[in-house]
Design a protein around this motif. Structure first.
Motif, PDB file in Angstrom:
ATOM      1  N   GLY A 184       0.981  -1.076  -0.159  1.00 55.44           N
ATOM      2  CA  GLY A 184      -0.009  -0.024   0.095  1.00 55.44           C
ATOM      3  C   GLY A 184       0.789   1.180   0.016  1.00 55.44           C
ATOM      4  N   VAL A 185       1.870   1.130   0.850  1.00 56.61           N
ATOM      5  CA  VAL A 185       2.820   2.298   0.869  1.00 56.61           C
ATOM      6  C   VAL A 185       3.430   2.763  -0.590  1.00 56.61           C
ATOM      7  CG1 VAL A 185       4.657   3.452   1.959  1.00 56.61           C
ATOM      8  CG2 VAL A 185       3.069   2.236   3.244  1.00 56.61           C
ATOM      9  N   ALA A 186       3.838   1.585  -1.113  1.00 54.37           N
ATOM     10  CA  ALA A 186       4.510   1.564  -2.368  1.00 54.37           C
ATOM     11  C   ALA A 186       3.592   2.219  -3.550  1.00 54.37           C
ATOM     12  CB  ALA A 186       5.335   0.258  -2.492  1.00 54.37           C
ATOM     13  N   ALA A 187       2.403   1.602  -3.352  1.00 53.62           N
ATOM     14  CA  ALA A 187       1.456   2.078  -4.372  1.00 53.62           C
ATOM     15  C   ALA A 187       1.055   3.686  -4.344  1.00 53.62           C
ATOM     16  CB  ALA A 187       0.155   1.166  -4.293  1.00 53.62           C
ATOM     17  N   LEU A 188       1.011   4.032  -2.804  1.00 59.79           N
ATOM     18  CA  LEU A 188       0.520   5.487  -2.777  1.00 59.79           C
ATOM     19  C   LEU A 188       1.857   6.453  -2.946  1.00 59.79           C
ATOM     20  CD1 LEU A 188      -1.471   5.205   0.216  1.00 59.79           C
ATOM     21  CD2 LEU A 188      -2.365   5.573  -1.858  1.00 59.79           C
ATOM     22  N   THR A 189       2.994   6.159  -2.902  1.00 59.40           N
ATOM     23  CA  THR A 189       4.102   6.956  -3.031  1.00 59.40           C
ATOM     24  C   THR A 189       4.899   6.915  -4.236  1.00 59.40           C
ATOM     25  OG1 THR A 189       5.723   5.449  -1.840  1.00 59.40           O
ATOM     26  CG2 THR A 189       4.278   6.930  -0.490  1.00 59.40           C
ATOM     27  N   ALA A 190       4.590   5.829  -4.840  1.00 60.89           N
ATOM     28  CA  ALA A 190       5.537   5.630  -6.093  1.00 60.89           C
ATOM     29  C   ALA A 190       5.485   6.844  -6.938  1.00 60.89           C
ATOM     30  CB  ALA A 190       5.160   4.346  -7.007  1.00 60.89           C
ATOM     31  N   ALA A 191       4.364   7.311  -7.430  1.00 65.06           N
ATOM     32  CA  ALA A 191       4.032   8.408  -8.334  1.00 65.06           C
ATOM     33  C   ALA A 191       4.643   9.525  -8.145  1.00 65.06           C
ATOM     34  CB  ALA A 191       2.749   8.527  -8.870  1.00 65.06           C
ATOM     35  N   PRO A 192       4.068  10.078  -6.801  1.00 68.50           N
ATOM     36  CA  PRO A 192       4.732  11.574  -6.379  1.00 68.50           C
ATOM     37  C   PRO A 192       6.011  11.596  -5.959  1.00 68.50           C
ATOM     38  CG  PRO A 192       3.376  10.684  -4.808  1.00 68.50           C
ATOM     39  CD  PRO A 192       2.928   9.592  -5.780  1.00 68.50           C
ATOM     40  N   LEU A 193       6.849  10.506  -5.405  1.00 68.60           N
ATOM     41  CA  LEU A 193       8.130  10.581  -5.208  1.00 68.60           C
ATOM     42  C   LEU A 193       9.149  10.499  -6.406  1.00 68.60           C
ATOM     43  CD1 LEU A 193       8.360   8.388  -2.113  1.00 68.60           C
ATOM     44  CD2 LEU A 193       8.276  10.807  -2.077  1.00 68.60           C
ATOM     45  N   THR A 194       8.517   9.586  -7.343  1.00 69.00           N
ATOM     46  CA  THR A 194       9.359   9.376  -8.510  1.00 69.00           C
ATOM     47  C   THR A 194       9.342  10.723  -9.366  1.00 69.00           C
ATOM     48  OG1 THR A 194       8.824   7.147  -8.778  1.00 69.00           O
ATOM     49  CG2 THR A 194       9.625   8.379 -10.745  1.00 69.00           C
ATOM     50  N   VAL A 195       8.274  11.494  -9.429  1.00 66.77           N
ATOM     51  CA  VAL A 195       7.980  12.667 -10.236  1.00 66.77           C
ATOM     52  C   VAL A 195       8.953  13.761  -9.320  1.00 66.77           C
ATOM     53  CG1 VAL A 195       6.620  14.649 -10.655  1.00 66.77           C
ATOM     54  CG2 VAL A 195       6.012  12.099 -11.275  1.00 66.77           C
ATOM     55  N   LEU A 196       8.900  13.734  -8.114  1.00 69.83           N
ATOM     56  CA  LEU A 196       9.758  14.857  -7.324  1.00 69.83           C
ATOM     57  C   LEU A 196      11.240  14.607  -7.437  1.00 69.83           C
ATOM     58  CD1 LEU A 196       7.548  15.217  -4.169  1.00 69.83           C
ATOM     59  CD2 LEU A 196       7.841  16.943  -6.029  1.00 69.83           C
ATOM     60  N   ALA A 197      11.714  13.174  -7.846  1.00 67.80           N
ATOM     61  CA  ALA A 197      13.052  12.965  -8.073  1.00 67.80           C
ATOM     62  C   ALA A 197      13.516  13.184  -9.441  1.00 67.80           C
ATOM     63  CB  ALA A 197      13.414  11.654  -7.410  1.00 67.80           C
ATOM     64  N   GLY A 198      12.467  13.697 -10.319  1.00 66.30           N
ATOM     65  CA  GLY A 198      12.850  13.784 -11.796  1.00 66.30           C
ATOM     66  C   GLY A 198      13.996  14.459 -11.973  1.00 66.30           C
ATOM     67  N   ARG A 199      14.671  15.120 -11.374  1.00 67.38           N
ATOM     68  CA  ARG A 199      15.765  16.102 -11.885  1.00 67.38           C
ATOM     69  C   ARG A 199      17.006  15.559 -11.343  1.00 67.38           C
ATOM     70  NH1 ARG A 199      13.684  22.398 -11.836  1.00 67.38           N
ATOM     71  NH2 ARG A 199      11.909  22.155 -13.310  1.00 67.38           N
ATOM     72  N   VAL A 200      17.071  14.360 -10.591  1.00 63.91           N
ATOM     73  CA  VAL A 200      18.388  13.729  -9.914  1.00 63.91           C
ATOM     74  C   VAL A 200      18.779  13.019 -10.966  1.00 63.91           C
ATOM     75  CG1 VAL A 200      18.949  12.377  -7.979  1.00 63.91           C
ATOM     76  CG2 VAL A 200      17.163  13.951  -7.865  1.00 63.91           C
ATOM     77  N   ASP A 201      20.253  12.912 -11.198  1.00 64.81           N
ATOM     78  CA  ASP A 201      20.879  12.255 -12.018  1.00 64.81           C
ATOM     79  C   ASP A 201      20.649  10.486 -11.599  1.00 64.81           C
ATOM     80  OD1 ASP A 201      23.242  10.031 -12.461  1.00 64.81           O
ATOM     81  OD2 ASP A 201      23.393  11.757 -13.979  1.00 64.81           O
ATOM     82  N   ARG A 202      20.118   9.698 -12.626  1.00 67.22           N
ATOM     83  CA  ARG A 202      19.442   8.457 -12.157  1.00 67.22           C
ATOM     84  C   ARG A 202      20.679   7.475 -11.420  1.00 67.22           C
ATOM     85  NH1 ARG A 202      14.307   9.447 -12.313  1.00 67.22           N
ATOM     86  NH2 ARG A 202      15.493  11.380 -11.420  1.00 67.22           N
ATOM     87  N   LYS A 203      21.917   7.697 -11.951  1.00 67.63           N
ATOM     88  CA  LYS A 203      22.968   6.851 -11.080  1.00 67.63           C
ATOM     89  C   LYS A 203      22.697   7.132  -9.597  1.00 67.63           C
ATOM     90  CE  LYS A 203      27.851   5.875 -10.498  1.00 67.63           C
ATOM     91  NZ  LYS A 203      29.182   5.761 -11.183  1.00 67.63           N
ATOM     92  N   TRP A 204      22.670   8.746  -9.351  1.00 63.66           N
ATOM     93  CA  TRP A 204      23.151   9.027  -7.926  1.00 63.66           C
ATOM     94  C   TRP A 204      21.455   8.454  -7.321  1.00 63.66           C
ATOM     95  CZ3 TRP A 204      27.476   8.340  -6.347  1.00 63.66           C
ATOM     96  CH2 TRP A 204      28.342   8.850  -7.119  1.00 63.66           C
ATOM     97  N   LEU A 205      20.373   8.665  -7.905  1.00 64.38           N
ATOM     98  CA  LEU A 205      19.097   8.210  -7.309  1.00 64.38           C
ATOM     99  C   LEU A 205      18.928   7.083  -7.061  1.00 64.38           C
ATOM    100  CD1 LEU A 205      16.044   9.050  -6.343  1.00 64.38           C
ATOM    101  CD2 LEU A 205      15.672   8.632  -8.924  1.00 64.38           C
ATOM    102  N   LEU A 206      19.773   5.995  -7.866  1.00 63.00           N
ATOM    103  CA  LEU A 206      19.713   4.518  -7.389  1.00 63.00           C
ATOM    104  C   LEU A 206      20.601   4.469  -6.089  1.00 63.00           C
ATOM    105  CD1 LEU A 206      19.990   2.684 -10.926  1.00 63.00           C
ATOM    106  CD2 LEU A 206      18.307   2.562  -9.261  1.00 63.00           C
ATOM    107  N   VAL A 207      21.664   4.938  -6.135  1.00 59.31           N
ATOM    108  CA  VAL A 207      22.640   4.870  -4.846  1.00 59.31           C
ATOM    109  C   VAL A 207      21.671   5.114  -3.877  1.00 59.31           C
ATOM    110  CG1 VAL A 207      24.782   5.780  -3.916  1.00 59.31           C
ATOM    111  CG2 VAL A 207      24.731   5.227  -6.149  1.00 59.31           C
ATOM    112  N   GLY A 208      21.068   6.512  -3.831  1.00 57.05           N
ATOM    113  CA  GLY A 208      20.374   6.816  -2.541  1.00 57.05           C
ATOM    114  C   GLY A 208      19.077   5.755  -2.404  1.00 57.05           C
ATOM    115  N   LEU A 209      18.370   5.368  -3.225  1.00 54.06           N
ATOM    116  CA  LEU A 209      17.519   4.338  -2.967  1.00 54.06           C
ATOM    117  C   LEU A 209      17.995   2.944  -2.427  1.00 54.06           C
ATOM    118  CD1 LEU A 209      15.542   4.608  -6.185  1.00 54.06           C
ATOM    119  CD2 LEU A 209      14.765   5.575  -3.933  1.00 54.06           C
ATOM    120  N   MET A 210      19.190   2.536  -2.777  1.00 53.71           N
ATOM    121  CA  MET A 210      19.717   1.193  -2.132  1.00 53.71           C
ATOM    122  C   MET A 210      20.048   1.560  -0.700  1.00 53.71           C
ATOM    123  SD  MET A 210      19.186  -0.673  -4.431  1.00 53.71           S
ATOM    124  CE  MET A 210      19.607  -1.972  -3.241  1.00 53.71           C
TER     125      MET A 210
END
Length: 412
Positions: free
Chosen positions: A85-111
């Motif tokens: 449920g948490v993943a479903a509710l937050t996936a879209a807004p959090l992904t969009v808000l992180a839209g300007r972060v370099d994808r490599k470093w976004l992945l590093v942060g997620l891990m």
């Protein structure tokens, strides 16, 4: 999907691996950069394996977790449904808000978030801290799923994008075959905290692969929540999300209760359930990579054919599930067909809104995770009222509705 020659070269090894010639045109990256791109794709597949294993890990350990945290099994079950449920509710807004972060470093942060959450779960002795740890991982889960495939297709030549998609999503089937069963075995023998510790350590491997092999990938999103209503204006994307919600709700409606179905309807001994689920997972792994070839040839036909055949399989399981040979055969077919669907659906979504592919993917992820909870809930109502057998017929109805929606409204 048409791309410029420059975009094709950039995707071959990542945006920073493409070089520019004297005339300003893009020059092919060297061969070792192509290898680096595929190694990064493998790292993404390992990330999928890690997140799926973490998401489903409590399923096999619910009694032990409930006993260890002094809660009911039903309350412990919220560690799975609440995660989705948490993943479903937050996936879209959090992904969009992180839209300007370099994808490599976004992945590093997620891990890093993934590792912290699982290590916190490993240290938990009470339910509140364990639930908090699960919520932390769920926040990273939704974003990771939203960007993983869109990153993978930027790392390889355009002609290999479907192959990269199937490789990344192969982590789902691999987790079903090895990750969840091994995690359950570790938890049962050494304690559930040790199981969470192991998946946390697995996160360090994904983090290392990201740092070593992932090139810098400048963001392509707008970084604004306005991207969500923008992508939702695409009728075909709304259809794709609707098909996703229908087929995934239908799948989890029945699969969540496949164990009581096999025991009560087919008469399988409980000691053999694990073997049959392993067979299902192996069939899924085969279906996942077979789908890569089929989707590359004809995406729409693969999607319509898979959903239509799945509805037939479920009707047969409802009508003839009492026979062991037939039930096992249909279980294998179910695994083959279901595994083709995430590849087809994710490829469809990426092709529809290429300028905001991650925002579109985040909506797909929200629908996918929401369907897990919805399907499981509907299945619970059916099982409580009539037993596990009717869940197969209900799944057939969902699959047939998904096929009709894809055939009639999904022409793009």
């Amino acid at each position: 999907m048409t791309q410029s020659a420059t975009d094709q070269n950039n995707r071959r090894s990542g945006d920073d691996d493409a070089s520019t010639g004297p005339d300003g045109t893009s020059v092919d990256a060297p061969q070792h950069s192509a290898l680096r791109g595929w190694l990064a794709v493998v790292g993404l597949a390992l990330g999928v394996f890690s997140f799926v294993t973490t998401e489903t890990l409590p399923i096999g350990l619910l009694p032990a977790i409930a006993d260890g945290t002094s809660v009911s099994v039903g309350t412990a079950g919220f560690l799975v449904s609440g995660f989705a449920g948490v993943a479903a509710l937050t996936a879209a807004p959090l992904t969009v808000l992180a839209g300007r972060v370099d994808r490599k470093w976004l992945l590093v942060g997620l891990m890093v978030v993934y590792i912290i959450g699982n290590l916190l779960a490993a240290a938990a002795s009470g339910y509140a801290l364990l639930l908090t740890a699960r919520i932390i991982v769920a926040l990273a889960h939704g974003v990771f799923w939203s960007i993983a495939v869109s990153i993978a297709v930027r790392l390889v030549p355009e002609r290999h994008t479907v192959r990269a998609t199937s490789l990344v999503l192969g982590g789902i089937s691999l987790a079903s075959i090895t990750g969840t069963p091994l995690g359950t075995a570790v938890g049962q023998s050494a304690g559930w905290q040790v199981a969470f510790l192991c998946v946390g350590i697995l996160g360090f491997l994904v983090l290392a692969a990201t740092l070593l092999f992932m090139p810098a990938l400048p963001a392509r999103g707008s970084g604004s929540l306005s991207a969500l209503p923008h992508v939702l204006r695409h009728r075909a994307l709304r259809v794709a999300i609707g098909v996703t919600a229908l087929i995934m709700s239908g799948h989890f409606l029945a699969f969540t209760y496949v164990t009581p179905y096999l025991e009560e309807v087919t008469g399988v001994r409980s000691s053999l359930i694990g073997v049959l689920l392993l067979v299902f997972g192996v069939a899924g792994l085969v279906g996942n990579f077979a789908a890569g070839a089929l989707v590359g040839r004809n995406l729409r036909a693969t999607l319509i054919g898979s959903t239509g055949l799945l509805s037939v399989v479920m009707v047969v399981m409802y009508a003839g599930g009492a026979g062991l040979p037939l039930a096992v055969t249909m279980l294998v077919c179910w695994g083959l067909l279901y595994a083709a669907l995430p590849v087809a659906l994710q490829t469809w979504v990426l092709r529809l809104v290429p300028e905001e592919s991650e925002a579109a993917s985040s909506l797909y992820v929200a629908a996918f995770n929401g369907a897990i909870g919805a399907g499981s809930f509907i299945g619970a109502l059916i099982v409580d009222a009539s037993g596990p057998r009717p869940t197969m017929l209900a799944t057939a109805a969902f699959a047939f509705a998904a096929m009709l929606l894809a055939a009639v409204r999904g022409k793009r």
